[in-house]
Write a protein that holds these residues in place. Structure first.
Motif, mmCIF file in Angstrom:
data_model
loop_
_atom_site.group_PDB
_atom_site.id
_atom_site.type_symbol
_atom_site.label_atom_id
_atom_site.label_comp_id
_atom_site.label_asym_id
_atom_site.label_seq_id
_atom_site.Cartn_x
_atom_site.Cartn_y
_atom_site.Cartn_z
ATOM 1 N N GLU A 26 0.819 -1.211 0.000
ATOM 2 C CA GLU A 26 0.000 0.000 0.000
ATOM 3 C C GLU A 26 0.857 1.267 0.000
ATOM 4 O OE1 GLU A 26 -0.469 -2.524 2.077
ATOM 5 O OE2 GLU A 26 -2.594 -3.010 2.255
ATOM 6 N N SER A 27 1.893 1.280 0.847
ATOM 7 C CA SER A 27 2.727 2.473 0.933
ATOM 8 C C SER A 27 3.532 2.664 -0.350
ATOM 9 C CB SER A 27 3.650 2.400 2.147
ATOM 10 O OG SER A 27 4.476 1.265 2.083
ATOM 11 N N GLN A 28 4.005 1.580 -0.947
ATOM 12 C CA GLN A 28 4.750 1.696 -2.194
ATOM 13 C C GLN A 28 3.855 2.169 -3.337
ATOM 14 O OE1 GLN A 28 7.257 -1.608 -3.246
ATOM 15 N NE2 GLN A 28 7.682 -2.042 -1.102
ATOM 16 N N ILE A 29 2.632 1.649 -3.394
ATOM 17 C CA ILE A 29 1.682 2.061 -4.426
ATOM 18 C C ILE A 29 1.356 3.544 -4.276
ATOM 19 C CG2 ILE A 29 -0.696 1.799 -5.226
ATOM 20 C CD1 ILE A 29 -0.382 -1.227 -4.548
ATOM 21 N N ALA A 30 1.172 3.995 -3.042
ATOM 22 C CA ALA A 30 0.875 5.411 -2.803
ATOM 23 C C ALA A 30 2.045 6.293 -3.229
ATOM 24 C CB ALA A 30 0.548 5.631 -1.329
ATOM 25 N N LEU A 31 3.266 5.862 -2.936
ATOM 26 C CA LEU A 31 4.440 6.637 -3.329
ATOM 27 C C LEU A 31 4.577 6.674 -4.851
ATOM 28 C CD1 LEU A 31 6.861 8.216 -2.270
ATOM 29 C CD2 LEU A 31 8.144 6.091 -2.274
ATOM 30 N N PHE A 32 4.386 5.537 -5.508
ATOM 31 C CA PHE A 32 4.432 5.513 -6.971
ATOM 32 C C PHE A 32 3.363 6.424 -7.567
ATOM 33 C CE2 PHE A 32 6.697 1.249 -7.044
ATOM 34 C CZ PHE A 32 7.859 1.767 -7.571
ATOM 35 N N THR A 33 2.175 6.418 -6.985
ATOM 36 C CA THR A 33 1.096 7.253 -7.499
ATOM 37 C C THR A 33 1.458 8.726 -7.397
ATOM 38 O OG1 THR A 33 -0.512 5.576 -6.890
ATOM 39 C CG2 THR A 33 -1.351 7.789 -7.266
ATOM 40 N N TYR A 34 2.037 9.130 -6.293
ATOM 41 C CA TYR A 34 2.460 10.520 -6.130
ATOM 42 C C TYR A 34 3.517 10.891 -7.163
ATOM 43 C CZ TYR A 34 4.270 14.772 -4.041
ATOM 44 O OH TYR A 34 4.674 16.070 -3.846
ATOM 45 N N ARG A 35 4.502 10.020 -7.341
ATOM 46 C CA ARG A 35 5.579 10.291 -8.300
ATOM 47 C C ARG A 35 5.051 10.300 -9.737
ATOM 48 N NH1 ARG A 35 10.430 6.411 -7.106
ATOM 49 N NH2 ARG A 35 11.456 7.800 -8.581
ATOM 50 N N ILE A 36 4.126 9.395 -10.048
ATOM 51 C CA ILE A 36 3.556 9.332 -11.393
ATOM 52 C C ILE A 36 2.783 10.601 -11.704
ATOM 53 C CG2 ILE A 36 1.753 8.170 -12.738
ATOM 54 C CD1 ILE A 36 2.803 5.528 -11.503
ATOM 55 N N SER A 37 2.008 11.096 -10.757
ATOM 56 C CA SER A 37 1.249 12.321 -11.005
ATOM 57 C C SER A 37 2.189 13.513 -11.221
ATOM 58 C CB SER A 37 0.279 12.594 -9.864
ATOM 59 O OG SER A 37 0.983 12.864 -8.674
ATOM 60 N N HIS A 38 3.288 13.565 -10.472
ATOM 61 C CA HIS A 38 4.249 14.650 -10.649
ATOM 62 C C HIS A 38 4.906 14.577 -12.025
ATOM 63 C CE1 HIS A 38 8.141 16.715 -10.323
ATOM 64 N NE2 HIS A 38 7.451 17.576 -9.612
ATOM 65 N N LEU A 39 5.321 13.381 -12.450
ATOM 66 C CA LEU A 39 5.966 13.241 -13.755
ATOM 67 C C LEU A 39 4.987 13.500 -14.894
ATOM 68 C CD1 LEU A 39 8.333 10.184 -13.290
ATOM 69 C CD2 LEU A 39 8.904 12.602 -13.343
#
Length: 89
Positions: A26-39
């Motif tokens: 869950e925490s990794q998915i949330a971090l990836f989601t944040y990074r994906i939205s920024h990129l």
């Protein structure tokens, strides 16, 4: 910088089991989601940045693998993280 340690800590507190829980799906998915939205926002302005485009594609694939793992492991946790992050429509 867009992702400092305070922001990471906030993401892990919100979606992980504890502040130090950096390994759960869950925490990794949330971090990836944040990074994906920024990129994604970066690529809207800089559409010729092919290195970032490749990184974005790799991150989406990694997030997809984690979501697939979570779906097969525990469907309730999968549904909770998808709803919390608003991923599937």
């Amino acid at each position: 910088m867009y992702l400092d340690s305070a922001k990471k800590k906030e993401i892990f507190e919100k979606h992980g089991k504890a502040v130090t829980d950096t390994g759960s799906a869950e925490s990794q998915i949330a971090l990836f989601t944040y990074r994906i939205s920024h990129l994604t926002e970066h690529l809207k302005k800089n559409h010729k940045d092919f290195g970032t485009a490749r990184s974005l594609t790799k991150m989406v694939g990694q997030r997809r693998k984690l979501l697939k793992y979570l779906y097969n492991k525990d469907i309730n946790r999968y549904r909770a993280i998808v709803k919390a992050l608003g991923l599937r429509k």
